[in-house]
Motif scaffolding. Structure first.
Motif, PDB file in Angstrom:
ATOM      1  N   ARG A  10     -20.437  20.006 100.531  1.00  0.00           N
ATOM      2  CA  ARG A  10     -19.364  20.403 101.447  1.00  0.00           C
ATOM      3  C   ARG A  10     -19.852  21.450 102.443  1.00  0.00           C
ATOM      4  NH1 ARG A  10     -15.839  20.091  96.823  1.00  0.00           N
ATOM      5  NH2 ARG A  10     -15.967  22.356  96.531  1.00  0.00           N
ATOM      6  N   GLU A  13     -21.936  19.686 105.068  1.00  0.00           N
ATOM      7  CA  GLU A  13     -21.051  18.914 105.957  1.00  0.00           C
ATOM      8  C   GLU A  13     -20.333  19.826 106.941  1.00  0.00           C
ATOM      9  OE1 GLU A  13     -17.227  15.843 105.682  1.00  0.00           O
ATOM     10  OE2 GLU A  13     -18.061  16.787 103.864  1.00  0.00           O
ATOM     11  N   ARG A  14     -19.936  21.010 106.470  1.00  0.00           N
ATOM     12  CA  ARG A  14     -19.197  21.917 107.346  1.00  0.00           C
ATOM     13  C   ARG A  14     -20.069  22.460 108.467  1.00  0.00           C
ATOM     14  NH1 ARG A  14     -16.244  27.646 105.770  1.00  0.00           N
ATOM     15  NH2 ARG A  14     -15.116  27.893 107.755  1.00  0.00           N
TER      16      ARG A  14
END
Length: 418
Positions: A10, A13-14
């Motif tokens: 995550r 991805e951010r």
């Protein structure tokens, strides 16, 4: 293990899907550009003594030093008075345009050139804030600092909000014509021509030549890919690289601000005057740091106040990097540091040092506060606009401020990178 992998995924991805901190980088951009602009305007009558042909640090002395440390300054290309005036004027102009957010990518590079050219010409001119501006001017080149609160964002918002206008301009086959950016390519070609001349004259060292040509070619590649294949894989790959670069530069700015406070605080701890709580007293007794003598005398006459300010300064600077893990404590210390710099600007007469440090502190301001601040500014601007246009007919609705899109809001989709 699976949870760690999920968090890591995550996180990746951010940082690859969006340019983080749009409001923070906008405040940093406006703060440092405004600080440097105000400094250049204030020193306009003394510019020749500070950085020009009348400087005690002569052109030959500066050339000898730069030959050793390989620093960049355009003022070493010529010792003529006219060339100095041109460089100084370009530094003022680029600062103003970067503050307004016009062609932020190009102006950030020109802003860096102006800062390095003047500061490296006379390295002994400054009050400490010049070092912070020197560093941040370099970091801003790698950020997308015009996502909000800029003319670029306003231009991109207009392009997104006018699909009907684009549908009216149609090719005979029915395909909507894409908006053409003429200013960006013209600016790119002019700067490329100037860079070619400087390179041909041998004024750039190998490292700096690689940096400037790399930036110029990167901007051209971004425009070419966006123009020919705006939805292609190459454009998506470039967009991810740009976002990663922005986020990395934002992290460097934050780490740099923490290092400034941490090193300052730990060095203060080692000083005997800071240990006995009297360090603040001595600059208050110097005429050079007393623009308001009565105010300085009033503060210096209260020993308890001097001791509290001395110990409080050290405690805040040492503790601040550790408070980043607690948002509430961080915001309290951040407000205290900003207030402290405001007091330094008034009491010790160091406005540009204080403005530079406040601009660096702004990278830690909460997004919610910055959005409210932007709302207040927008309402104040609207009230002022309504006051001056009262009784007049204003064509067209007012454009409303929008949130930065997930994609770049600096430029229209096919706009030239600037």
């Amino acid at each position: 293990m699976n949870r760690f992998a999920s968090l890591l995924g995550r996180g990746i991805e951010r940082v690859s899907a969006s340019a983080l901190g749009p409001y923070q980088t906008a405040v940093v951009r406006i703060g440092f550009a405004a600080t440097w602009l105000l400094f250049l305007l204030r020193e306009l009558p003394h510019r020749h003594e500070l950085y020009g042909p009348d400087s005690p640090w002569s052109w030959d002395m500066a050339r000898q030093l730069i030959a050793e440390n390989d620093a960049f300054t355009a003022l070493m290309w010529s010792d003529g008075r006219l060339w100095f005036e041109v460089v100084y004027a370009l530094a003022v102009l680029s600062s103003a345009l970067l503050m307004l957010g016009w062609r932020t990518r190009t102006m950030s590079v020109l802003f860096m050139i102006g800062v390095l050219s003047l500061q490296n010409r006379s390295i002994f001119m400054g009050d400490g804030g010049d070092n912070v501006i020197h560093l941040m001017a370099t970091y801003l080149v790698f950020t997308r600092c015009g996502q909000v609160w800029s003319l670029d964002a306003w231009r991109a918002a207009r392009a997104r909000a006018a699909p009907a206008r684009q549908e009216k301009a149609q090719e005979p086959g029915g395909k909507a014509l894409e908006p053409v950016d003429k200013v960006g390519p013209a600016l790119w070609w002019v700067l490329g021509l100037g860079l070619s001349v400087v390179t041909f004259m041998g004024e750039l060292s190998g490292g700096w030549s690689l940096v400037f040509w790399g930036l110029w070619l990167t901007h051209g590649l971004w425009w070419a890919v966006g123009r020919r294949a705006p939805d292609g894989e190459a454009r998506k790959l470039l967009d991810v690289i740009v976002k990663l670069t922005h986020n990395a530069a934002l992290l460097v700015i934050m780490v740099e601000a923490c290092l400034i406070y941490a090193t300052a605080g730990w060095y203060k701890i080692q000083g005997s005057r800071w240990q006995d709580g009297t360090a603040i007293y001595y600059p208050l007794r110097l005429d050079y740091f007393s623009p308001w003598p009565a105010l300085s005398d009033l503060l210096a006459s209260h020993g308890l106040m001097v001791m509290l300010v001395t110990y409080g300064t050290v405690a805040v600077q040492v503790a601040f990097p550790f408070t980043l893990f607690n948002r509430r404590v961080k915001n309290v210390l951040l407000a205290a540091m900003i207030f402290e710099h405001a007091v330094i600007a008034v009491i010790l007469g160091l406005p540009f040092f204080s403005l530079a440090m406040i601009a660096a502190d702004a990278v830690f301001l909460p997004t919610s506060f910055l959005r409210r601040l932007g709302g207040w500014a927008a309402r104040a601007r609207g009230a002022l606009f309504a006051r001056f246009t009262r009784g007049r007919t204003v064509p067209g609705p007012r454009a409303q401020e929008t949130e930065p899109a997930r994609e770049s809001t600096e430029h229209a989709r096919v706009g030239f990178p600037s």
